[in-house]
Motif scaffolding. Structure first.
Motif, short mmCIF file in Angstrom:
data_model
loop_
_atom_site.label_atom_id
_atom_site.label_comp_id
_atom_site.label_asym_id
_atom_site.label_seq_id
_atom_site.Cartn_x
_atom_site.Cartn_y
_atom_site.Cartn_z
N LYS A 113 5.55 55.91 28.23
CA LYS A 113 4.33 56.68 28.42
C LYS A 113 3.87 57.31 27.10
O LYS A 113 2.68 57.35 26.79
CB LYS A 113 4.55 57.77 29.47
CG LYS A 113 4.65 57.22 30.89
CD LYS A 113 4.83 58.35 31.90
CE LYS A 113 4.86 57.82 33.33
NZ LYS A 113 5.09 58.90 34.30
N ASN B 272 7.20 53.77 36.85
CA ASN B 272 6.10 52.87 36.54
C ASN B 272 6.49 51.41 36.65
O ASN B 272 5.64 50.54 36.87
CB ASN B 272 5.48 53.18 35.16
CG ASN B 272 6.49 53.24 34.05
OD1 ASN B 272 7.70 53.31 34.28
ND2 ASN B 272 6.02 53.21 32.82
N GLU C 213 11.25 55.76 30.88
CA GLU C 213 9.88 55.83 31.38
C GLU C 213 9.01 56.70 30.45
O GLU C 213 7.89 56.32 30.08
CB GLU C 213 9.86 56.40 32.79
CG GLU C 213 8.46 56.54 33.37
CD GLU C 213 8.47 57.16 34.76
OE1 GLU C 213 7.38 57.39 35.29
OE2 GLU C 213 9.55 57.42 35.29
#
Length: 219
Positions: free
Chosen positions: A211, A93, A207
């Motif tokens: 999230k 991301n 990551e």
């Protein structure tokens, strides 16, 4: 050891708030780099596009920008120490974020011409001028206040990033490589004993932490 005790670290939820508050700020890009990768300020400002390999999915810390006592900038193609030079996995991301930044800069380069960011730095103003490192320190304080999280320094984002690795059971050797410490004793004095994991897993866990924070916030 003293530095670790006095450092103020943000939780993942607080880091997410800082990132949200940084959007649209002059120093958004360097702050995103610092939060995702735990870089030193000089490494974030010194990052160049040619150090990011979108095909190989890697980001290499190999350039720095520091400030002299008179306020002038020193641009170097070397890092603080030999082990500060490091190649890390490109977090998915964050890669998507960088591509958006690059698209915007490419459009501005086409508009302004060859004088726009000729040295290829990532952290630049809309006119292509390099962001001064001291501006990052100043704006970070404002962003933290806007985010409503406990006061902490720009450099503390480095420790917040390390805390994410600690929480996700990354061992000291990998944390040393991730943060670019010259000596594993430095890492050992700062952070706890951890289970074994490689750098790719470290990037995936960072990551996933972001999230999960987003999902928790939405629920």
């Amino acid at each position: 050891m003293i530095f670790w005790i006095t450092a103020k670290r943000c939780t993942q939820e607080q880091v997410k708030k800082v990132l949200d508050a940084a959007k649209g700020n002059l120093c958004e890009v360097p702050i995103f780099i610092e939060e995702y990768y735990g870089t030193r300020r000089s490494e974030a400002i010194g990052l160049k596009w040619n150090a990011i390999d979108f095909a190989a999915k890697t980001i290499t810390i190999r350039h720095t920008v520091t400030v002299c006592s008179n306020g002038s900038l020193v641009k170097a193609d070397i890092t603080k120490t030999k082990k500060s030079y490091r190649t890390l996995p490109l977090i998915q991301n964050f890669e998507e974020y960088l591509l958006e930044v690059k698209e915007k800069q490419d459009a501005l380069r086409e508009l302004i011409g060859p004088s726009y960011n000729p040295e290829g730095y990532v952290c630049v103003r809309d006119d292509g001028r390099l962001i001064h490192p001291d501006r990052v320190t100043y704006h970070y304080k404002q962003i933290v206040k806007k985010a409503g999280v406990p006061p902490n320094r720009n450099h503390d984002s480095r420790h917040s990033n390390a805390s994410t690795l600690v929480k996700n059971h990354i061992n000291m050797k990998e944390i040393q490589r991730w943060l670019g410490h010259s000596d594993i004793k430095t890492t050992g004095n700062l952070y706890s004993h951890l289970e074994t994991a490689d750098l790719v897993e470290a990037s995936q866990r960072i990551e996933n932490s972001y999230k999960n924070s987003e999902r928790n916030e939405a629920s």
